[in-house]
Design a protein around this motif. Structure first.
Motif, PDB file in Angstrom:
ATOM      1  N   SER A   1     -35.786  39.000  14.355  1.00 11.01           N
ATOM      2  CA  SER A   1     -35.596  38.403  15.680  1.00 11.01           C
ATOM      3  C   SER A   1     -34.178  38.621  16.187  1.00 11.01           C
ATOM      4  CB  SER A   1     -35.889  36.892  15.634  1.00 11.01           C
ATOM      5  OG  SER A   1     -37.224  36.640  15.345  1.00 11.01           O
ATOM      6  N   TYR A   2     -33.205  38.395  15.311  1.00 12.92           N
ATOM      7  CA  TYR A   2     -31.813  38.550  15.709  1.00 12.92           C
ATOM      8  C   TYR A   2     -31.442  40.027  15.907  1.00 12.92           C
ATOM      9  CZ  TYR A   2     -31.254  33.600  14.580  1.00 12.92           C
ATOM     10  OH  TYR A   2     -31.369  32.232  14.556  1.00 12.92           O
TER      11      TYR A   2
ATOM     12  N   ALA B   1     -29.962  41.802  19.155  1.00 10.47           N
ATOM     13  CA  ALA B   1     -28.715  42.574  19.070  1.00 10.47           C
ATOM     14  C   ALA B   1     -28.876  43.977  19.648  1.00 10.47           C
ATOM     15  CB  ALA B   1     -28.249  42.647  17.616  1.00 10.47           C
TER      16      ALA B   1
ATOM     17  N   PHE C   1     -34.721  35.806  20.341  1.00  8.09           N
ATOM     18  CA  PHE C   1     -33.521  35.218  19.734  1.00  8.09           C
ATOM     19  C   PHE C   1     -33.758  33.737  19.440  1.00  8.09           C
ATOM     20  CE2 PHE C   1     -29.633  32.740  20.162  1.00  8.09           C
ATOM     21  CZ  PHE C   1     -28.811  33.355  19.243  1.00  8.09           C
ATOM     22  N   TRP C   2     -34.341  33.040  20.400  1.00  9.06           N
ATOM     23  CA  TRP C   2     -34.576  31.605  20.232  1.00  9.06           C
ATOM     24  C   TRP C   2     -35.815  31.333  19.402  1.00  9.06           C
ATOM     25  CZ3 TRP C   2     -30.810  28.433  20.872  1.00  9.06           C
ATOM     26  CH2 TRP C   2     -29.760  28.776  21.743  1.00  9.06           C
TER      27      TRP C   2
ATOM     28  N   SER D   1     -34.575  31.434  16.020  1.00  9.03           N
ATOM     29  CA  SER D   1     -33.807  30.218  15.727  1.00  9.03           C
ATOM     30  C   SER D   1     -34.739  29.046  15.418  1.00  9.03           C
ATOM     31  CB  SER D   1     -32.898  29.875  16.909  1.00  9.03           C
ATOM     32  OG  SER D   1     -31.988  30.924  17.156  1.00  9.03           O
TER      33      SER D   1
END
Length: 216
Positions: A11-12, A16, A38-39, A42
């Motif tokens: 996900s990150y 990126a 991204f979230w 998280s």
């Protein structure tokens, strides 16, 4: 834990890649997905840390981790449904990250303050709310699949195919969770494996567009 952390890292990485190349690729579809993922990553981290037996920041429980799972899957399904419509519009990345962030923080607050519906009862399994939620999420994902091919005219065929495969695997993961009785059960393991590969396919869509394609 490996399956979850693998998906979280992906996900990150998705974010990126897309964020760093947004001014060159001009791919609104993948930027929209990346800001959302991204979230989602998280929230999946919160799901992992609150899992029964982890006891990292709160006493882990089956209910807490299930609530984070289904809340996150709702967000993911709606993100995939909306993404094809976002392909033809220019987006402000900071605004997107902020909006998805507000949704994620709001969802986390509801869960940690006990205002989110109970999702799991020890010895019984999923509550009716979460079981029906799994079916509803599958329906939303099915609609996302139709939307992807019907309205995703500005999305390349490679992206379409990879995202479509990811959606199908996510649907399989949700169906596996309808048999969820034990947090360490087989259906839970199978669901996480489907999820892992669905995230990997979305990552491949990002890499194909932002890395492999330009180099080729």
């Amino acid at each position: 834990t490996f399956a979850e952390l693998f998906a979280i890292v992906i996900s990150y990485l998705i974010f990126a890649f897309s964020w760093s190349t947004r001014n060159f690729s001009k791919n609104n579809f993948l930027l929209f997905l990346a800001c959302g993922y991204f979230w989602i990553g998280s929230l999946d981290l919160m799901h992992t840390l609150s899992y029964k037996g982890m006891d990292v920041f709160v006493e882990g429980s089956g209910n807490l981790s299930v609530q984070f799972w289904f809340g996150t899957r709702y967000l993911e399904a709606l993100l995939l449904l909306a993404a094809p419509f976002a392909a033809s519009r220019k987006h402000n990345g900071y605004l997107l990250v902020g909006i998805f962030g507000i949704v994620a923080v709001g969802l986390t607050s509801l869960i940690l303050t006990g205002k989110f519906p109970v999702g799991f009862v020890e010895g019984t399994g999923l509550t009716n709310f979460e079981r029906y939620s799994a079916y509803l999420i599958v329906l939303i994902l099915a609609a996302a699949l139709v939307t992807l091919f019907r309205f995703g005219r500005e999305i390349s065929s490679d992206e379409n195919n990879l995202i479509a495969a990811a959606i199908i695997l996510t649907m399989c993961a949700e169906l596996a969770f309808t048999f969820y009785v034990d947090v360490y059960g087989l259906s839970n393991l199978i669901g996480h494996i489907f999820k892992l590969f669905s995230f990997w396919l979305i990552f491949q869509a990002i890499v194909t567009t932002h890395l492999t394609g330009p180099y080729t």
